[in-house]
Scaffold this motif. Structure first.
Motif, PDB file in Angstrom:
ATOM      1  N   LYS A 139      11.562  12.861 -16.086  1.00  0.00           N
ATOM      2  CA  LYS A 139      11.416  14.303 -15.856  1.00  0.00           C
ATOM      3  C   LYS A 139      10.008  14.765 -15.494  1.00  0.00           C
ATOM      4  N   MET A 140       9.153  13.929 -14.992  1.00  0.00           N
ATOM      5  CA  MET A 140       7.764  14.339 -14.763  1.00  0.00           C
ATOM      6  C   MET A 140       7.520  15.003 -13.418  1.00  0.00           C
ATOM      7  N   HIS A 141       8.418  14.834 -12.456  1.00  0.00           N
ATOM      8  CA  HIS A 141       8.199  15.447 -11.141  1.00  0.00           C
ATOM      9  C   HIS A 141       8.364  16.968 -11.222  1.00  0.00           C
ATOM     10  N   GLN A 142       7.646  17.683 -10.352  1.00  0.00           N
ATOM     11  CA  GLN A 142       7.666  19.141 -10.332  1.00  0.00           C
ATOM     12  C   GLN A 142       8.479  19.716  -9.177  1.00  0.00           C
ATOM     13  N   SER A 143       9.107  18.848  -8.385  1.00  0.00           N
ATOM     14  CA  SER A 143       9.923  19.304  -7.261  1.00  0.00           C
ATOM     15  C   SER A 143      11.013  18.267  -7.006  1.00  0.00           C
ATOM     16  N   GLU A 144      11.808  18.477  -5.952  1.00  0.00           N
ATOM     17  CA  GLU A 144      12.915  17.572  -5.659  1.00  0.00           C
ATOM     18  C   GLU A 144      12.422  16.132  -5.566  1.00  0.00           C
ATOM     19  N   VAL A 145      13.268  15.220  -6.028  1.00  0.00           N
ATOM     20  CA  VAL A 145      12.960  13.792  -5.899  1.00  0.00           C
ATOM     21  C   VAL A 145      13.828  13.247  -4.768  1.00  0.00           C
ATOM     22  N   PHE A 146      13.183  12.856  -3.672  1.00  0.00           N
ATOM     23  CA  PHE A 146      13.912  12.475  -2.474  1.00  0.00           C
ATOM     24  C   PHE A 146      14.280  10.998  -2.427  1.00  0.00           C
ATOM     25  N   MET A 147      13.415  10.140  -2.988  1.00  0.00           N
ATOM     26  CA  MET A 147      13.596   8.707  -2.814  1.00  0.00           C
ATOM     27  C   MET A 147      13.369   7.967  -4.124  1.00  0.00           C
ATOM     28  N   CYS A 148      14.030   6.824  -4.267  1.00  0.00           N
ATOM     29  CA  CYS A 148      13.758   5.927  -5.391  1.00  0.00           C
ATOM     30  C   CYS A 148      14.017   4.497  -4.956  1.00  0.00           C
ATOM     31  N   ALA A 149      13.266   3.552  -5.512  1.00  0.00           N
ATOM     32  CA  ALA A 149      13.411   2.141  -5.134  1.00  0.00           C
ATOM     33  C   ALA A 149      12.971   1.265  -6.296  1.00  0.00           C
ATOM     34  N   TRP A 150      13.844   0.351  -6.710  1.00  0.00           N
ATOM     35  CA  TRP A 150      13.505  -0.619  -7.746  1.00  0.00           C
ATOM     36  C   TRP A 150      12.641  -1.722  -7.147  1.00  0.00           C
ATOM     37  N   ASN A 151      11.726  -2.232  -7.952  1.00  0.00           N
ATOM     38  CA  ASN A 151      10.925  -3.385  -7.559  1.00  0.00           C
ATOM     39  C   ASN A 151      11.774  -4.638  -7.743  1.00  0.00           C
ATOM     40  N   SER A 152      11.878  -5.477  -6.703  1.00  0.00           N
ATOM     41  CA  SER A 152      12.744  -6.656  -6.762  1.00  0.00           C
ATOM     42  C   SER A 152      12.099  -7.849  -7.460  1.00  0.00           C
ATOM     43  N   VAL A 153      10.799  -7.768  -7.741  1.00  0.00           N
ATOM     44  CA  VAL A 153      10.092  -8.855  -8.431  1.00  0.00           C
ATOM     45  C   VAL A 153       9.762  -8.453  -9.859  1.00  0.00           C
ATOM     46  N   PHE A 154       9.089  -7.336 -10.006  1.00  0.00           N
ATOM     47  CA  PHE A 154       8.798  -6.779 -11.334  1.00  0.00           C
ATOM     48  C   PHE A 154       9.926  -5.788 -11.633  1.00  0.00           C
ATOM     49  N   THR A 155      11.029  -6.335 -12.075  1.00  0.00           N
ATOM     50  CA  THR A 155      12.302  -5.623 -12.032  1.00  0.00           C
ATOM     51  C   THR A 155      12.447  -4.505 -13.054  1.00  0.00           C
ATOM     52  N   ASP A 156      11.470  -4.331 -13.937  1.00  0.00           N
ATOM     53  CA  ASP A 156      11.531  -3.208 -14.879  1.00  0.00           C
ATOM     54  C   ASP A 156      10.799  -1.984 -14.338  1.00  0.00           C
ATOM     55  N   MET A 157      10.407  -2.024 -13.058  1.00  0.00           N
ATOM     56  CA  MET A 157       9.666  -0.922 -12.448  1.00  0.00           C
ATOM     57  C   MET A 157      10.495  -0.257 -11.352  1.00  0.00           C
ATOM     58  N   ILE A 158      10.408   1.047 -11.285  1.00  0.00           N
ATOM     59  CA  ILE A 158      11.037   1.816 -10.218  1.00  0.00           C
ATOM     60  C   ILE A 158      10.043   2.841  -9.682  1.00  0.00           C
ATOM     61  N   ALA A 159      10.039   3.024  -8.365  1.00  0.00           N
ATOM     62  CA  ALA A 159       9.168   4.004  -7.714  1.00  0.00           C
ATOM     63  C   ALA A 159       9.995   5.193  -7.254  1.00  0.00           C
TER      64      ALA A 159
END
Length: 576
Positions: free
Chosen positions: A225-245
């Motif tokens: 919930k940290m973003h202040q506006s619409e979230v348009f995109m998301c992508a999981w990291n395929s190597v460090f798999t516990d991370m998402i951008a």
């Protein structure tokens, strides 16, 4: 069309406001005082005399005229923003370009001013008639007033009449029947649109009750919930798999680390990737696209200001890549990781060399005649791009001209995707079709032409199955997602549609196959997320969030699905 520079944003906004005000005045209705996007289905009456045919202009048509004026005048940023805020993409105006000539808004306003002048002249003549107290003159003035009203309104509303007639025929006459070009054909599919409010409510009630059996438990959902506006995109990291951008309209991206394998484990550290240093500097820096490099060490982001940025895992800015003159719509790394490919509203695609300390333009391609909406690598040097100019190009680094150009679409091409083998290219369009091109042959027409969708197709995705994939023994499948609320699965071996998923109540913006290819996640503008069993053709998990879903994504382990919302939130669902 000339793209706006950063300093032209205020003048473009002023032009947008002036055009909107002028158009509202021309329609001369009280409804013009409310936001246009709240009037999407409300009609503005121009002449409602019972003795004359009703001539009217919808707010969607007014919005489209304003959009065309800004686009033709070179206000690139303003026209893009206006299209999003007025929700023109969800209207029936997408095919209006064929029938509306350039300068239509100005012509319409000129005719409106002529009408106002005629009306004022007639009013004065009537006043003079009243002053002489002549009943016969009063009657003549009344007849003249009516005839002039009819003539002027007919001229000013001919455009609206033409479009209204097309709408009454469903708005998609050229795609009214379903047809497949290929080894086999699919029978025409009935429209899933329900217009009776009582029937719609009944259908919604049934869907809600069925979804209660598959709804994700609140304990299985982690909200970011940290973003202040619409979230348009998301992508999981395929190597460090516990991370998402994630990328947002608040001019930032974030890298989130999960606290553990389940939602109940909570959230770990979060890194902010700011695209501006202050409130003013964040203007026009919405993050529109992002992607991880294949080694998982770098994240590329593209933004509305036309700048591509490359970030490290710890949130440090590695490269700032300036070369585009308009918003960046798509970014893709090649597998080797030395090139980054971008497609922009400025009609160009750029290959960036980011293999050393300072990224630079390796090659810029300017063959498209309109904004480049999507790009995708075939291999480390060859890529495909698509555009609102209705074409698909296949280009190679080092070659000045496209290797191939496909012109089969009749409207804007929204997305292109290579299959796992790199021999087939899928494209989808506002012409309501998806096409599969065999790039290893010399044929100019598509190998398959899928025409079963009733509205625009926003995205296509290949399953990670078939030749060239990690699941070579499974059938090669293609998913198409449309504004008609349905998702279709196609067997690319024979061209047959094998599944139709139609539970969504609004446009489906995003679909994603799980790494095994056994499951498909889909998200719609109504905030509905479904996870489908591909072979069984049924949904096995559902979730309803607040706002519209813009993107869905699976993690590598196939244990979590992410969905980003217009309500500034990203939801992470445990699976199964």
């Amino acid at each position: 069309m000339n793209a706006e520079g950063g300093g032209a944003a205020s003048s473009a906004s002023a032009a947008s406001s002036s055009a909107a005000a002028a158009a509202a005045a021309a329609t001369a209705t009280a409804t013009a005082q409310r936001p246009l996007q709240q009037q999407q289905q409300q009609q503005v009456t121009v002449n409602d005399r019972p003795s004359q045919p009703a001539l009217h202009l919808t707010s969607d048509e007014v919005n489209y005229l304003i959009f065309r004026y800004m686009q033709e005048s070179g206000f690139v940023h303003s026209s893009f923003t206006f299209t999003y805020e007025s929700m023109l993409g969800r209207s029936n105006m997408r095919n209006a370009e064929r029938s509306i000539p350039p300068g239509a808004l100005v012509s319409f306003l000129q005719k409106g001013l002529q009408y106002v002048g005629i009306e004022e002249t007639l009013r004065r003549e009537q006043q003079r008639g009243n002053a002489t107290n002549s009943n016969s003159n009063k009657r003549k003035a009344g007849i003249s007033n009516n005839s002039n009203n009819t003539s002027s309104n007919s001229n000013a509303s001919s455009l609206a009449q033409e479009k209204a007639a097309r709408k009454s025929n469903g708005g998609t006459a050229s795609n009214g029947s379903s047809r497949l070009v290929g080894p086999s054909s699919i029978p025409p599919q009935p429209s899933l649109t329900v217009t009776n409010p009582l029937v719609t409510k009944a259908v919604d009630t049934i869907i809600d009750k069925e979804d209660e059996l598959t709804n994700a438990d609140p304990s299985e959902v982690l909200e970011l919930k940290m973003h202040q506006s619409e979230v348009f995109m998301c992508a999981w990291n395929s190597v460090f798999t516990d991370m998402i951008a994630t990328g947002s309209g608040d001019a930032s991206a974030r890298i989130w680390q999960m606290g553990g394998p389940k939602a109940s484990n909570g959230l770990g550290p979060v890194k902010l990737l700011p695209h501006g240093t202050g409130p003013r500097d964040r203007k026009n820096k919405d993050v529109t696209t992002l992607e991880w490099s294949s080694d998982g060490k770098l994240l590329a982001t593209g933004s509305y200001d036309g700048v591509a940025r490359v970030w490290s895992l710890n949130g440090a800015l590695v490269h700032t890549l300036r070369g585009h003159k308009g918003p960046i719509f798509s970014l893709k790394w090649n597998k080797k990781g030395n090139f980054l490919l971008s497609g922009s509203y400025d009609k160009t695609t750029i290959v960036w060399d980011v293999s050393n300390g300072s990224g630079f333009i390796k090659q810029q391609f300017d063959d498209h005649q309109a904004p480049a909406l999507d790009v995708d690598w075939k291999d480390d040097n060859t890529f495909a791009s698509c555009s609102t100019d209705k074409t698909v190009h296949i280009c190679r680094v080092g070659s000045e001209k496209p290797l191939k150009t496909y012109t089969g679409h009749t409207d804007e091409v929204n997305a292109v995707k290579w299959d796992p083998s790199g021999s087939l290219l899928a494209s989808c369009s506002d012409d309501c079709t998806a096409k599969v091109w065999d790039v290893n042959s010399d044929r100019k027409d598509p190998m398959y032409d899928f025409k079963s969708h009733q509205q625009e197709i926003y995205t296509v995705k290949w399953a990670p199955t078939g030749p060239g994939s990690k699941n070579p023994d499974k059938k090669p499948l293609l998913a198409t997602a449309s504004f008609d609320g349905s998702v279709r699965l196609w067997n690319v071996q024979d061209g047959n549609c094998i599944q139709v998923f139609s539970r969504h109540r609004d446009s489906v913006y995003s679909v994603a196959f799980s790494p095994s290819g056994n499951y498909l996640a889909s998200g719609s503008l109504a905030g509905q997320l479904y996870i489908w069993n591909v072979m069984e053709g049924r949904h096995i998990k559902s979730f309803k969030g607040k706002g519209d879903i813009f993107e869905v994504a699976w993690n590598k382990e196939e244990t979590r699905v992410a969905a980003c919302f217009s309500s500034n939130v990203v939801c992470i669902l445990d699976f199964p």
